[in-house]
Scaffold this active site. Sequence first.
Site, PDB file in Angstrom:
ATOM      1  N   ASP A 158       5.000  -4.678   6.040  1.00 53.21           N
ATOM      2  CA  ASP A 158       5.451  -5.892   6.297  1.00 53.21           C
ATOM      3  C   ASP A 158       5.602  -7.010   4.847  1.00 53.21           C
ATOM      4  O   ASP A 158       6.557  -7.765   4.975  1.00 53.21           O
ATOM      5  CB  ASP A 158       4.667  -6.608   7.304  1.00 53.21           C
ATOM      6  CG  ASP A 158       3.066  -6.599   7.124  1.00 53.21           C
ATOM      7  OD1 ASP A 158       2.800  -6.122   6.088  1.00 53.21           O
ATOM      8  OD2 ASP A 158       2.378  -7.049   8.195  1.00 53.21           O
TER       9      ASP A 158
ATOM     10  N   THR B 218       4.603   2.673   5.296  1.00 56.95           N
ATOM     11  CA  THR B 218       2.999   2.241   5.502  1.00 56.95           C
ATOM     12  C   THR B 218       2.344   3.171   6.522  1.00 56.95           C
ATOM     13  O   THR B 218       2.893   3.545   7.571  1.00 56.95           O
ATOM     14  CB  THR B 218       3.043   0.701   6.094  1.00 56.95           C
ATOM     15  OG1 THR B 218       1.621   0.692   6.487  1.00 56.95           O
ATOM     16  CG2 THR B 218       3.878   0.421   7.162  1.00 56.95           C
TER      17      THR B 218
ATOM     18  N   ARG C 148      -5.203  -2.240   9.518  1.00 56.66           N
ATOM     19  CA  ARG C 148      -4.978  -3.566   9.410  1.00 56.66           C
ATOM     20  C   ARG C 148      -4.919  -4.410  10.568  1.00 56.66           C
ATOM     21  O   ARG C 148      -6.165  -4.163  11.294  1.00 56.66           O
ATOM     22  CB  ARG C 148      -3.637  -4.105   8.728  1.00 56.66           C
ATOM     23  CG  ARG C 148      -3.845  -5.185   7.895  1.00 56.66           C
ATOM     24  CD  ARG C 148      -2.314  -5.675   7.224  1.00 56.66           C
ATOM     25  NE  ARG C 148      -2.133  -4.821   6.042  1.00 56.66           N
ATOM     26  CZ  ARG C 148      -2.423  -5.365   4.717  1.00 56.66           C
ATOM     27  NH1 ARG C 148      -3.174  -6.359   4.556  1.00 56.66           N
ATOM     28  NH2 ARG C 148      -2.089  -4.403   3.854  1.00 56.66           N
TER      29      ARG C 148
ATOM     30  N   ASP D 270       0.229   2.220   8.688  1.00 55.05           N
ATOM     31  CA  ASP D 270      -0.136   1.321   9.489  1.00 55.05           C
ATOM     32  C   ASP D 270       0.575   1.403  10.937  1.00 55.05           C
ATOM     33  O   ASP D 270       0.294   1.108  12.020  1.00 55.05           O
ATOM     34  CB  ASP D 270      -0.227  -0.088   9.166  1.00 55.05           C
ATOM     35  CG  ASP D 270      -1.188  -0.338   7.928  1.00 55.05           C
ATOM     36  OD1 ASP D 270      -2.182   0.603   7.952  1.00 55.05           O
ATOM     37  OD2 ASP D 270      -0.934  -1.150   7.162  1.00 55.05           O
TER      38      ASP D 270
ATOM     39  N   HIS E 128      -9.530   4.548   1.770  1.00 60.40           N
ATOM     40  CA  HIS E 128      -8.238   5.215   1.175  1.00 60.40           C
ATOM     41  C   HIS E 128      -7.999   6.685   1.153  1.00 60.40           C
ATOM     42  O   HIS E 128      -6.808   7.198   0.754  1.00 60.40           O
ATOM     43  CB  HIS E 128      -8.316   4.587  -0.448  1.00 60.40           C
ATOM     44  CG  HIS E 128      -8.130   3.301  -0.398  1.00 60.40           C
ATOM     45  ND1 HIS E 128      -9.244   2.138  -0.165  1.00 60.40           N
ATOM     46  CD2 HIS E 128      -6.966   2.437  -0.475  1.00 60.40           C
ATOM     47  CE1 HIS E 128      -8.861   0.936  -0.144  1.00 60.40           C
ATOM     48  NE2 HIS E 128      -7.573   1.013  -0.319  1.00 60.40           N
TER      49      HIS E 128
ATOM     50  N   ARG F 256       0.238  -4.922  -4.901  1.00 57.59           N
ATOM     51  CA  ARG F 256       0.309  -6.085  -4.252  1.00 57.59           C
ATOM     52  C   ARG F 256       0.884  -7.084  -5.277  1.00 57.59           C
ATOM     53  O   ARG F 256      -0.035  -7.587  -6.154  1.00 57.59           O
ATOM     54  CB  ARG F 256      -0.686  -6.286  -3.455  1.00 57.59           C
ATOM     55  CG  ARG F 256      -1.161  -5.008  -2.710  1.00 57.59           C
ATOM     56  CD  ARG F 256      -1.963  -5.314  -1.456  1.00 57.59           C
ATOM     57  NE  ARG F 256      -2.492  -4.321  -0.466  1.00 57.59           N
ATOM     58  CZ  ARG F 256      -1.797  -3.693   0.447  1.00 57.59           C
ATOM     59  NH1 ARG F 256      -0.491  -4.117   0.760  1.00 57.59           N
ATOM     60  NH2 ARG F 256      -2.129  -2.641   1.062  1.00 57.59           N
TER      61      ARG F 256
ATOM     62  N   ASP G 103       2.833  -0.551  11.724  1.00 61.37           N
ATOM     63  CA  ASP G 103       2.936  -2.041  12.177  1.00 61.37           C
ATOM     64  C   ASP G 103       4.397  -2.838  11.832  1.00 61.37           C
ATOM     65  O   ASP G 103       4.238  -3.714  11.775  1.00 61.37           O
ATOM     66  CB  ASP G 103       1.666  -2.628  11.593  1.00 61.37           C
ATOM     67  CG  ASP G 103       1.809  -2.703  10.095  1.00 61.37           C
ATOM     68  OD1 ASP G 103       2.662  -2.206   9.649  1.00 61.37           O
ATOM     69  OD2 ASP G 103       1.027  -3.632   9.577  1.00 61.37           O
TER      70      ASP G 103
ATOM     71  N   GLY H 189       1.015  -1.009  -0.140  1.00 62.89           N
ATOM     72  CA  GLY H 189       0.056  -0.136   0.093  1.00 62.89           C
ATOM     73  C   GLY H 189       0.992   1.267  -0.052  1.00 62.89           C
ATOM     74  O   GLY H 189       1.831   1.291   0.607  1.00 62.89           O
TER      75      GLY H 189
HETATM   76  O1  F6P Z   1      -1.322  -1.411   4.612  1.00 65.15           O
HETATM   77  C1  F6P Z   1      -1.892   0.034   4.240  1.00 65.15           C
HETATM   78  C2  F6P Z   1      -3.402  -0.451   4.095  1.00 65.15           C
HETATM   79  O2  F6P Z   1      -3.985   1.117   3.737  1.00 65.15           O
HETATM   80  C3  F6P Z   1      -3.926  -0.785   5.445  1.00 65.15           C
HETATM   81  O3  F6P Z   1      -4.377   0.083   6.310  1.00 65.15           O
HETATM   82  C4  F6P Z   1      -5.369  -1.590   4.774  1.00 65.15           C
HETATM   83  O4  F6P Z   1      -5.852  -2.599   5.280  1.00 65.15           O
HETATM   84  C5  F6P Z   1      -4.877  -2.018   3.392  1.00 65.15           C
HETATM   85  O5  F6P Z   1      -3.454  -1.155   3.114  1.00 65.15           O
HETATM   86  C6  F6P Z   1      -5.737  -1.681   2.286  1.00 65.15           C
HETATM   87  O6  F6P Z   1      -5.349  -2.469   1.292  1.00 65.15           O
HETATM   88  P1  F6P Z   1      -5.639  -2.224  -0.376  1.00 65.15           P
HETATM   89  O7  F6P Z   1      -5.204  -0.846  -0.601  1.00 65.15           O
HETATM   90  O8  F6P Z   1      -4.858  -2.921  -1.239  1.00 65.15           O
HETATM   91  O9  F6P Z   1      -7.126  -2.323  -0.409  1.00 65.15           O
END
Ligand code: F6P
Length: 319
Positions: A103, A125, A171, A127, A249, A72, A129, A11
């Site tokens: 991660d 990130t 997350r 997050d 987002h 991803r 985390d 992300g």
């Molecule tokens: O890891 C960053 C993040 O924004 C998380 O907070 C969230 O769960 C995830 O990515 C959302 O992923 P995507 O943008 O692939 O929907």
Amino acid sequence: IQRIGVLTSGGDAPGMNAAVRAVVRTALSKNIEVYGVYDGYRGLYQNKIEQLKRHDVSDMINRGGTFLGSARFPEFKEVETREKAIENLKQHDIQALVVIGGDGSYMGAKKLTEMGYPCIGLPGTIDNDIAGTDYTIGFHTALNTVLDAIDRLRDTCSSHNRISIVEIMGRHCGDLTMMAAIGGGAEFTVIPEKEFNQAELVDSICKDVKSGKKHAIIAITEHTTDVNKLANEIEAATGLSTRATILGHTQRGGAPVAFDRIMASQMGAYAVELLIKGEGGRCVGIQSNTLVHHDIIDAIENMPRPFKQDIYDLTKTLA
Ligand code: F6P
């Protein structure tokens, strides 16, 4: 070392561009060439690799997102995919790779390192985390975005005597929710690190309403429960109109705040310095206001990320 690569993965997070810019400018100042890998590990596999010059990172310090693109790419778990990636890097004579991401991205960097290809991980990130660092690139910008949203929701929910549920990203990590709850003055905080008991939450809100509370903010981390259903349940139990807002987002975009720009710049420069010293297989962090680096394999496999119990307690004390 004469030539390094840089990619952003997972992300996107505000400040990734500042980190790439720092990698490029620091490397060029030491006569090291830099190659940008577009679209994360997927682009690495597809050989989307191009040289980056000084002007390629002009006007980037203030931009959200990542100009290199991100993706991803679960296929990177396959050893054949990684072998192809290493082959592509070697074909360009790239001797080490800086990976900026969360991660999942660290896991890719760890696997490449284990296959003998040196990587340096930078924590990117929203997050917060990642092990081995107090803060990740993008966290503070996202936090400000969430606070701005909570302030706005407070205005309208106090005008209408409403309860407002705010669903926040993160997350499996409640840092963004907890910090936003403190900064935004939320009355209730629900995070993944603590077991969620919906009946107990509804009960406490009912008690508050009975004792005269006219509006409230509930900060809750994503993936905990269906917030629209929760809103219906709270409304039925309290008689107070209740709305849920999923910030989604919007939390990932926007110009990076000063803290993220500066930390990303420091980390990007530090990554290059480590590579010059011959250090590979490391991940960069900031701990107690000092730049640090750890073994990336050890960070992923063994390093705990202590839960911020004091911050959680403060959300309760101040509610
Ligand atoms: O890891 C960053 C993040 O924004 C998380 O907070 C969230 O769960 C995830 O990515 C959302 O992923 P995507 O943008 O692939 O929907």
